[in-house]
Design a protein around this motif. Structure first.
Motif, PDB file in Angstrom:
ATOM      1  N   MET A   1     -69.965 -70.499 -47.230  1.00  0.00           N
ATOM      2  CA  MET A   1     -69.975 -69.485 -48.284  1.00  0.00           C
ATOM      3  C   MET A   1     -69.619 -70.102 -49.636  1.00  0.00           C
ATOM      4  O   MET A   1     -70.198 -69.738 -50.665  1.00  0.00           O
ATOM      5  CB  MET A   1     -69.036 -68.337 -47.907  1.00  0.00           C
ATOM      6  CG  MET A   1     -69.599 -67.487 -46.782  1.00  0.00           C
ATOM      7  SD  MET A   1     -68.660 -65.981 -46.421  1.00  0.00           S
ATOM      8  CE  MET A   1     -67.370 -66.655 -45.386  1.00  0.00           C
ATOM      9  N   TYR A   2     -68.684 -71.051 -49.622  1.00  0.00           N
ATOM     10  CA  TYR A   2     -68.352 -71.734 -50.877  1.00  0.00           C
ATOM     11  C   TYR A   2     -69.560 -72.519 -51.387  1.00  0.00           C
ATOM     12  O   TYR A   2     -69.927 -72.435 -52.571  1.00  0.00           O
ATOM     13  CB  TYR A   2     -67.165 -72.685 -50.675  1.00  0.00           C
ATOM     14  CG  TYR A   2     -66.906 -73.536 -51.895  1.00  0.00           C
ATOM     15  CD1 TYR A   2     -66.114 -73.072 -52.935  1.00  0.00           C
ATOM     16  CD2 TYR A   2     -67.506 -74.788 -52.036  1.00  0.00           C
ATOM     17  CE1 TYR A   2     -65.918 -73.833 -54.081  1.00  0.00           C
ATOM     18  CE2 TYR A   2     -67.317 -75.554 -53.177  1.00  0.00           C
ATOM     19  CZ  TYR A   2     -66.520 -75.071 -54.198  1.00  0.00           C
ATOM     20  OH  TYR A   2     -66.344 -75.816 -55.333  1.00  0.00           O
ATOM     21  N   LEU A   3     -70.200 -73.269 -50.508  1.00  0.00           N
ATOM     22  CA  LEU A   3     -71.320 -74.117 -50.924  1.00  0.00           C
ATOM     23  C   LEU A   3     -72.510 -73.278 -51.410  1.00  0.00           C
ATOM     24  O   LEU A   3     -73.174 -73.653 -52.386  1.00  0.00           O
ATOM     25  CB  LEU A   3     -71.737 -75.031 -49.765  1.00  0.00           C
ATOM     26  CG  LEU A   3     -70.685 -76.072 -49.375  1.00  0.00           C
ATOM     27  CD1 LEU A   3     -71.019 -76.701 -48.029  1.00  0.00           C
ATOM     28  CD2 LEU A   3     -70.564 -77.142 -50.447  1.00  0.00           C
ATOM     29  N   GLN A   4     -72.770 -72.172 -50.740  1.00  0.00           N
ATOM     30  CA  GLN A   4     -73.845 -71.294 -51.204  1.00  0.00           C
ATOM     31  C   GLN A   4     -73.536 -70.759 -52.600  1.00  0.00           C
ATOM     32  O   GLN A   4     -74.418 -70.670 -53.461  1.00  0.00           O
ATOM     33  CB  GLN A   4     -74.036 -70.126 -50.227  1.00  0.00           C
ATOM     34  CG  GLN A   4     -75.018 -69.065 -50.685  1.00  0.00           C
ATOM     35  CD  GLN A   4     -76.479 -69.481 -50.570  1.00  0.00           C
ATOM     36  OE1 GLN A   4     -76.792 -70.648 -50.367  1.00  0.00           O
ATOM     37  NE2 GLN A   4     -77.385 -68.528 -50.696  1.00  0.00           N
TER      38      GLN A   4
ATOM     39  N   ALA B   1     -67.914 -75.587 -59.921  1.00  0.00           N
ATOM     40  CA  ALA B   1     -67.068 -75.845 -58.757  1.00  0.00           C
ATOM     41  C   ALA B   1     -65.888 -74.891 -58.679  1.00  0.00           C
ATOM     42  O   ALA B   1     -65.513 -74.429 -57.590  1.00  0.00           O
ATOM     43  CB  ALA B   1     -66.574 -77.286 -58.784  1.00  0.00           C
ATOM     44  N   THR B   2     -65.294 -74.580 -59.814  1.00  0.00           N
ATOM     45  CA  THR B   2     -64.107 -73.724 -59.798  1.00  0.00           C
ATOM     46  C   THR B   2     -64.473 -72.250 -59.657  1.00  0.00           C
ATOM     47  O   THR B   2     -63.770 -71.500 -58.956  1.00  0.00           O
ATOM     48  CB  THR B   2     -63.265 -73.941 -61.072  1.00  0.00           C
ATOM     49  OG1 THR B   2     -64.092 -73.774 -62.241  1.00  0.00           O
ATOM     50  CG2 THR B   2     -62.673 -75.343 -61.085  1.00  0.00           C
ATOM     51  N   ARG B   3     -65.553 -71.830 -60.279  1.00  0.00           N
ATOM     52  CA  ARG B   3     -65.959 -70.429 -60.134  1.00  0.00           C
ATOM     53  C   ARG B   3     -66.385 -70.126 -58.704  1.00  0.00           C
ATOM     54  O   ARG B   3     -66.223 -68.995 -58.227  1.00  0.00           O
ATOM     55  CB  ARG B   3     -67.094 -70.109 -61.106  1.00  0.00           C
ATOM     56  CG  ARG B   3     -66.634 -69.969 -62.552  1.00  0.00           C
ATOM     57  CD  ARG B   3     -67.791 -69.614 -63.477  1.00  0.00           C
ATOM     58  NE  ARG B   3     -67.322 -69.393 -64.844  1.00  0.00           N
ATOM     59  CZ  ARG B   3     -68.110 -69.139 -65.874  1.00  0.00           C
ATOM     60  NH1 ARG B   3     -69.433 -69.058 -65.688  1.00  0.00           N
ATOM     61  NH2 ARG B   3     -67.618 -68.957 -67.078  1.00  0.00           N
ATOM     62  N   ALA B   4     -66.932 -71.112 -58.020  1.00  0.00           N
ATOM     63  CA  ALA B   4     -67.377 -70.908 -56.643  1.00  0.00           C
ATOM     64  C   ALA B   4     -66.222 -70.599 -55.707  1.00  0.00           C
ATOM     65  O   ALA B   4     -66.424 -70.071 -54.611  1.00  0.00           O
ATOM     66  CB  ALA B   4     -68.132 -72.138 -56.148  1.00  0.00           C
TER      67      ALA B   4
ATOM     68  N   LEU C   1     -75.795 -71.196 -56.047  1.00  0.00           N
ATOM     69  CA  LEU C   1     -76.266 -70.078 -56.870  1.00  0.00           C
ATOM     70  C   LEU C   1     -75.760 -70.191 -58.307  1.00  0.00           C
ATOM     71  O   LEU C   1     -76.493 -69.913 -59.258  1.00  0.00           O
ATOM     72  CB  LEU C   1     -75.832 -68.755 -56.246  1.00  0.00           C
ATOM     73  CG  LEU C   1     -76.454 -68.420 -54.883  1.00  0.00           C
ATOM     74  CD1 LEU C   1     -75.915 -67.095 -54.367  1.00  0.00           C
ATOM     75  CD2 LEU C   1     -77.970 -68.391 -54.960  1.00  0.00           C
ATOM     76  N   LEU C   2     -74.515 -70.613 -58.471  1.00  0.00           N
ATOM     77  CA  LEU C   2     -73.985 -70.817 -59.819  1.00  0.00           C
ATOM     78  C   LEU C   2     -74.715 -71.971 -60.517  1.00  0.00           C
ATOM     79  O   LEU C   2     -74.902 -71.947 -61.738  1.00  0.00           O
ATOM     80  CB  LEU C   2     -72.488 -71.099 -59.755  1.00  0.00           C
ATOM     81  CG  LEU C   2     -71.602 -69.890 -59.428  1.00  0.00           C
ATOM     82  CD1 LEU C   2     -70.190 -70.342 -59.116  1.00  0.00           C
ATOM     83  CD2 LEU C   2     -71.606 -68.898 -60.581  1.00  0.00           C
TER      84      LEU C   2
ATOM     85  N   LEU D   1     -66.056 -84.214 -56.818  1.00  0.00           N
ATOM     86  CA  LEU D   1     -67.228 -84.358 -57.677  1.00  0.00           C
ATOM     87  C   LEU D   1     -67.324 -85.810 -58.137  1.00  0.00           C
ATOM     88  O   LEU D   1     -66.335 -86.381 -58.586  1.00  0.00           O
ATOM     89  CB  LEU D   1     -67.116 -83.442 -58.897  1.00  0.00           C
ATOM     90  CG  LEU D   1     -67.253 -81.931 -58.644  1.00  0.00           C
ATOM     91  CD1 LEU D   1     -66.891 -81.158 -59.912  1.00  0.00           C
ATOM     92  CD2 LEU D   1     -68.665 -81.585 -58.195  1.00  0.00           C
ATOM     93  N   LEU D   2     -68.516 -86.382 -58.039  1.00  0.00           N
ATOM     94  CA  LEU D   2     -68.727 -87.769 -58.440  1.00  0.00           C
ATOM     95  C   LEU D   2     -69.843 -87.860 -59.467  1.00  0.00           C
ATOM     96  O   LEU D   2     -70.913 -87.252 -59.290  1.00  0.00           O
ATOM     97  CB  LEU D   2     -69.102 -88.651 -57.243  1.00  0.00           C
ATOM     98  CG  LEU D   2     -67.977 -89.153 -56.336  1.00  0.00           C
ATOM     99  CD1 LEU D   2     -67.423 -88.007 -55.497  1.00  0.00           C
ATOM    100  CD2 LEU D   2     -68.492 -90.268 -55.434  1.00  0.00           C
ATOM    101  N   THR D   3     -69.604 -88.628 -60.496  1.00  0.00           N
ATOM    102  CA  THR D   3     -70.626 -88.973 -61.485  1.00  0.00           C
ATOM    103  C   THR D   3     -70.349 -90.411 -61.921  1.00  0.00           C
ATOM    104  O   THR D   3     -69.360 -91.023 -61.506  1.00  0.00           O
ATOM    105  CB  THR D   3     -70.584 -88.054 -62.724  1.00  0.00           C
ATOM    106  OG1 THR D   3     -69.296 -88.166 -63.350  1.00  0.00           O
ATOM    107  CG2 THR D   3     -70.835 -86.602 -62.362  1.00  0.00           C
ATOM    108  N   GLY D   4     -71.208 -90.960 -62.766  1.00  0.00           N
ATOM    109  CA  GLY D   4     -70.948 -92.246 -63.405  1.00  0.00           C
ATOM    110  C   GLY D   4     -70.673 -93.382 -62.445  1.00  0.00           C
ATOM    111  O   GLY D   4     -71.321 -93.528 -61.398  1.00  0.00           O
ATOM    112  N   ALA D   5     -69.663 -94.198 -62.778  1.00  0.00           N
ATOM    113  CA  ALA D   5     -69.355 -95.406 -62.015  1.00  0.00           C
ATOM    114  C   ALA D   5     -68.974 -95.127 -60.563  1.00  0.00           C
ATOM    115  O   ALA D   5     -69.431 -95.848 -59.660  1.00  0.00           O
ATOM    116  CB  ALA D   5     -68.259 -96.198 -62.727  1.00  0.00           C
ATOM    117  N   PRO D   6     -68.139 -94.114 -60.268  1.00  0.00           N
ATOM    118  CA  PRO D   6     -67.820 -93.850 -58.860  1.00  0.00           C
ATOM    119  C   PRO D   6     -69.045 -93.517 -58.020  1.00  0.00           C
ATOM    120  O   PRO D   6     -69.164 -93.965 -56.875  1.00  0.00           O
ATOM    121  CB  PRO D   6     -66.848 -92.663 -58.943  1.00  0.00           C
ATOM    122  CG  PRO D   6     -66.237 -92.767 -60.292  1.00  0.00           C
ATOM    123  CD  PRO D   6     -67.348 -93.254 -61.180  1.00  0.00           C
ATOM    124  N   LEU D   7     -69.965 -92.747 -58.584  1.00  0.00           N
ATOM    125  CA  LEU D   7     -71.190 -92.408 -57.859  1.00  0.00           C
ATOM    126  C   LEU D   7     -72.055 -93.638 -57.661  1.00  0.00           C
ATOM    127  O   LEU D   7     -72.597 -93.870 -56.565  1.00  0.00           O
ATOM    128  CB  LEU D   7     -71.960 -91.331 -58.613  1.00  0.00           C
ATOM    129  CG  LEU D   7     -73.258 -90.841 -57.968  1.00  0.00           C
ATOM    130  CD1 LEU D   7     -73.012 -90.285 -56.577  1.00  0.00           C
ATOM    131  CD2 LEU D   7     -73.928 -89.791 -58.845  1.00  0.00           C
TER     132      LEU D   7
END
Length: 221
Positions: free
Chosen positions: A147-150, A30-33, A154-155, A49-55
């Protein structure tokens, strides 16, 4: 891996393994993008970004709304109201190809709706990304989001991950906004499923085609 190889490998994956993704890898991607091109260096993207309980909580809340048939008002039209050829034909073709891989015939509308609902479970992915933008931004800044999402996708390929960008989440901006604490001045643009591909899922057999360059490329020399 070269950039060309990452571009060739990137595709929309619609079946993921439950294997968790290392949070450090998600953060790094996310940060490199953020090195993506952005006009005037505005960097208009806001990423959650969501993972775990929030997701899990988001998935549970959206399932309840889907079963009740509740809808919300998107902030923008995902597709133009009157798609013309060749764009309409391309959209139709990819839908038919996907349901063909899933062996769900056109007349089985219920099965198709049920499968489409998997979008709102991120196709089983253990991580998700949401992209939002200040409502005062215009089409040039929306291009920056793309452009950010692409670059994220790729990353992700480089990191051994699969993704599926999902504009369908724009259909439930209030639900997502509540889940991520999105302020009123921001508009939800899209979501993205992130994880490890389930190569046994029949949906992942789909390989979309791209139009012949003669249809869209003009070289002036």
């Amino acid at each position: 891996m070269t950039v060309s190889e990452a571009i060739a490998a990137r595709r929309s994956v619609r079946g993921f393994l439950p294997t968790p993704v290392d949070p450090a890898v998600l953060y790094r991607v996310a940060t490199r993008a953020a090195r993506a091109a952005t006009g005037g260096n505005l960097q208009p993207w806001h990423i959650d970004l969501l993972t775990g309980a929030p997701l899990a909580a988001l998935k549970e809340s959206i399932v309840a709304k889907l079963w009740r048939g509740e809808t919300e008002q998107p902030a923008y039209a995902i597709y133009p109201p009157e798609l013309v050829a060749p764009y309409r034909d391309r959209r139709f073709a990819v839908g038919e190809a996907l349901y063909g891989e899933l062996d769900i015939p056109r007349e089985d509308k219920a099965a198709r709706r049920l499968w489409f609902a998997r979008n709102f479970q991120f196709f089983g992915a253990p991580a998700a990304l949401f992209c939002s933008v200040d409502r005062r931004m215009g089409p040039p800044q929306w291009a920056d989001l793309g452009m950010y999402l692409q670059t994220v996708m790729l990353l992700a390929v480089e990191a051994g991950l699969a993704t599926c960008a999902q504009e369908c989440w724009a259909m439930y901006p209030d639900t997502v906004g509540a889940a991520i604490g999105m302020p009123a001045e921001r508009m939800l643009f899209c979501g993205m499923a992130i994880g490890f591909e389930d190569t046994a899922d029949p949906a992942n057999a789909l390989r979309t085609e791209r139009a012949d360059p003669a249809e869209w490329l003009t070289v002036h020399d």
